[in-house]
Design a protein around this motif. Structure first.
Motif, PDB file in Angstrom:
ATOM      1  N   LEU A  38       0.807  -1.237   0.000  1.00  0.00           N
ATOM      2  CA  LEU A  38       0.000   0.000   0.000  1.00  0.00           C
ATOM      3  C   LEU A  38       0.832   1.276   0.000  1.00  0.00           C
ATOM      4  O   LEU A  38       0.408   2.316   0.513  1.00  0.00           O
ATOM      5  N   ASN A 155       3.355   0.623   7.021  1.00  0.00           N
ATOM      6  CA  ASN A 155       2.341   1.658   7.256  1.00  0.00           C
ATOM      7  C   ASN A 155       2.107   1.923   8.738  1.00  0.00           C
ATOM      8  O   ASN A 155       1.205   2.696   9.082  1.00  0.00           O
ATOM      9  N   ASP A 161      -4.920   5.020  11.717  1.00  0.00           N
ATOM     10  CA  ASP A 161      -5.856   4.112  11.068  1.00  0.00           C
ATOM     11  C   ASP A 161      -6.191   2.842  11.851  1.00  0.00           C
ATOM     12  O   ASP A 161      -7.289   2.309  11.731  1.00  0.00           O
ATOM     13  N   ARG A 180      -2.208  -4.506   6.397  1.00  0.00           N
ATOM     14  CA  ARG A 180      -2.316  -3.716   7.624  1.00  0.00           C
ATOM     15  C   ARG A 180      -3.112  -4.407   8.731  1.00  0.00           C
ATOM     16  O   ARG A 180      -3.209  -3.853   9.839  1.00  0.00           O
ATOM     17  N   ARG A 234     -11.814   1.944   2.423  1.00  0.00           N
ATOM     18  CA  ARG A 234     -11.353   1.303   3.647  1.00  0.00           C
ATOM     19  C   ARG A 234     -12.442   1.090   4.705  1.00  0.00           C
ATOM     20  O   ARG A 234     -12.187   0.428   5.707  1.00  0.00           O
ATOM     21  N   HIS A 269      -9.132   7.358   2.403  1.00  0.00           N
ATOM     22  CA  HIS A 269      -9.909   7.648   3.619  1.00  0.00           C
ATOM     23  C   HIS A 269     -10.545   9.039   3.504  1.00  0.00           C
ATOM     24  O   HIS A 269     -10.006   9.911   2.827  1.00  0.00           O
ATOM     25  N   GLY A 392       4.848   7.456   1.835  1.00  0.00           N
ATOM     26  CA  GLY A 392       3.972   6.395   2.371  1.00  0.00           C
ATOM     27  C   GLY A 392       2.511   6.660   2.083  1.00  0.00           C
ATOM     28  O   GLY A 392       1.664   5.831   2.368  1.00  0.00           O
ATOM     29  N   CYS A 398      -2.889  11.549   9.244  1.00  0.00           N
ATOM     30  CA  CYS A 398      -2.709  10.091   9.172  1.00  0.00           C
ATOM     31  C   CYS A 398      -1.625   9.609  10.146  1.00  0.00           C
ATOM     32  O   CYS A 398      -1.678   8.474  10.610  1.00  0.00           O
TER      33      CYS A 398
HETATM   34  N1  LIG Z   1      -5.540   8.163   7.265  1.00  0.00           N
HETATM   35  C1  LIG Z   1      -4.798   7.946   6.186  1.00  0.00           C
HETATM   36  O1  LIG Z   1      -5.142   8.385   5.097  1.00  0.00           O
HETATM   37  N2  LIG Z   1      -3.716   7.184   6.319  1.00  0.00           N
HETATM   38  C2  LIG Z   1      -2.770   6.955   5.290  1.00  0.00           C
HETATM   39  C3  LIG Z   1      -2.455   5.523   5.131  1.00  0.00           C
HETATM   40  C4  LIG Z   1      -1.468   5.277   4.031  1.00  0.00           C
HETATM   41  C5  LIG Z   1      -1.112   3.827   3.857  1.00  0.00           C
HETATM   42  N3  LIG Z   1      -0.127   3.680   2.843  1.00  0.00           N
HETATM   43  C6  LIG Z   1      -2.322   2.978   3.520  1.00  0.00           C
HETATM   44  O2  LIG Z   1      -2.567   2.810   2.327  1.00  0.00           O
HETATM   45  O3  LIG Z   1      -2.987   2.479   4.409  1.00  0.00           O
END
Ligand SMILES: NC(=O)NCCC[C@H](N)C(=O)O
Length: 410
Positions: A38, A155, A161, A180, A234, A269, A392, A398
């Motif tokens: 991801l 992540n 998250d 994740r 998600r 998200h 990332g 996040c």
């Molecule tokens: N709240 C968010 O938007 N979080 C970012 C998460 C990035 C991570 N690479 C993911 O795809 O879960």
């Protein structure tokens, strides 16, 4: 008993926050697994750590206590029985409930101090790091060239998250992608066994075991009784319904605004396209708005006989005015709404602001058009460096899990 978790808004002064400093897991990502992990690129770890330390320092300089996930988990595993139980679960969730590899992994992980063990689990365990006594045909013949027994968790630094604090409680999330899913086991152990949280009256609004998927980036605490939540790549409608049922039954929350957003990686998200930054101000990526500022939103309230009443509404400003009891709402478009600048800055999390007090935010420096616009709208912007962290695919919101925020003055 006063809960150690208290978050009744997105903007109340940030008092305590949980982060994870990126570690070796970042260096266990290589091109073939990028997309499954991801991420879209591989951050250069020393600079990512430097940038993350500066981010943490910005939060401390503004009065927040910074806790690290890895420390909280290490403390939670102080008792050997709990550590053993945790190891059994994390190894099983990595694909080895029993057998030679399970035993080899367990022996290997137990050879570290608890802190190093936690970091190793996040970093991932390569096949060449452990010796197994024997191997099954599947282990010998399948996925022969795959280098890991336990995948890295690159992540983990997006601590928003795995869980989300709402009021005096928390959701411990059943995350969408396998890459994740193990991360929220950490939260479960922290809440159950870290002395800061254990037996302190923390309500778990929804745990990580029901099937419906949910991630904290979709959970926005608009006030002490209103939650906004993305119906997104998600977070599923099923999980939202279960969360609403739990909140309506057990908390002060009486309104859940479920907002449908595009289901794609760039906007995974709700907080990648919409964040609250002041009593009546929000960032919004123009791509989620149809003509006239419309979205598809479903307003949920407790109904009769334990049912939930749902109304479909589309005017985002009107929805927010009503939910927050404000005469006007200022929606500040990412990148000024320009057709090139807006998606470019959103890609690097230009909408993903972290409010640390009403009208005070932390953002990535690279999104200078959005940042200037925020300033023009009267927001105090603390910019943090972002060359590596942004790879990332997540921004300051996040990367942070607020645990305690001051209540807003009524
Ligand atoms: N709240 C968010 O938007 N979080 C970012 C998460 C990035 C991570 N690479 C993911 O795809 O879960």
């Amino acid at each position: 008993m006063q809960s150690p978790i208290h978050v009744t808004s997105e903007i109340g002064k940030l008092k305590t926050v949980m982060l994870h400093r990126p570690g070796k897991e970042i260096e266990n990502v290589y091109p073939e697994i990028l997309h499954r992990m991801l991420v879209d690129d591989i951050p250069y770890l020393p600079i990512a750590q430097e940038e993350h330390d500066l981010f943490a320092q910005t939060l401390r300089d503004n009065g927040a206590e910074v806790l690290y996930l890895e420390d909280l988990l290490t403390e939670a595993l102080a008792d050997d029985n709990i550590k053993d139980e945790f190891l059994e679960k994390i190894i099983a969730e990595s694909g080895y409930a029993a057998g030679a590899i399970h035993d080899g992994l367990k022996e290997f992980l137990l050879s570290f101090s608890t802190k190093d063990m936690v970091n190793k689990i996040i970093a991932g365990v390569r096949k060449d790091e452990i010796k197994t006594k024997y191997a099954s045909l599947a282990e010998l013949a399948e996925d022969k060239d795959y280098p890991f027994y336990m995948d890295p968790m690159p992540n983990a630094y997006f601590t928003r998250d795995q869980q989300a604090c709402i009021g005096d409680g928390i959701t411990i999330n059943h995350m969408t992608f396998k890459a994740r899913q193990r991360e929220s086991l950490f939260t479960e152990y922290i809440i159950k066994h870290n002395k800061r949280f254990a037996d302190k009256g923390v309500e778990v609004w929804r745990n990580r075991y029901p099937e419906g998927r949910i991630e904290g980036g979709d959970e926005l605490v608009l006030s002490d009784h209103v939650l906004a939540i993305g119906i997104s790549q998600r977070t599923s409608a099923k999980a939202i319904t279960e969360l609403a049922e739990s909140l309506f039954e057990k908390s002060n929350y009486d309104t859940v605004i479920a907002i449908h957003i595009p289901h794609n990686h760039a906007m995974m998200h709700l907080d990648t396209v919409f964040t609250m930054i002041n009593y009546d101000q929000f960032t919004v990526h123009p791509a989620i708005l149809r003509d006239g500022g419309h979205v598809d939103a479903y307003i949920m309230h407790p109904g009769n006989n334990g049912e939930i009443s749902i109304t479909h509404e589309t005017n985002l400003k009107e929805i927010l005015k009503k939910a927050l009891d404000k005469p006007e709402i200022d929606l500040i478009p990412t990148g000024g709404g320009d057709p090139i600048i807006a998606p470019r800055e959103q890609w690097n999390d230009g909408s993903n602001t972290l409010a640390i007090a009403p009208g005070v935010v932390v953002t990535y420096d690279r999104n200078y058009v959005s940042n200037d616009l925020l300033r023009k709208h009267g927001i105090l912007v603390h910019e943090v460096r972002s060359s590596e962290l942004s790879r990332g695919r997540g921004g300051p919101r996040c990367m942070s899990c607020p645990i305690v925020r001051e209540d807003l003055k009524k």
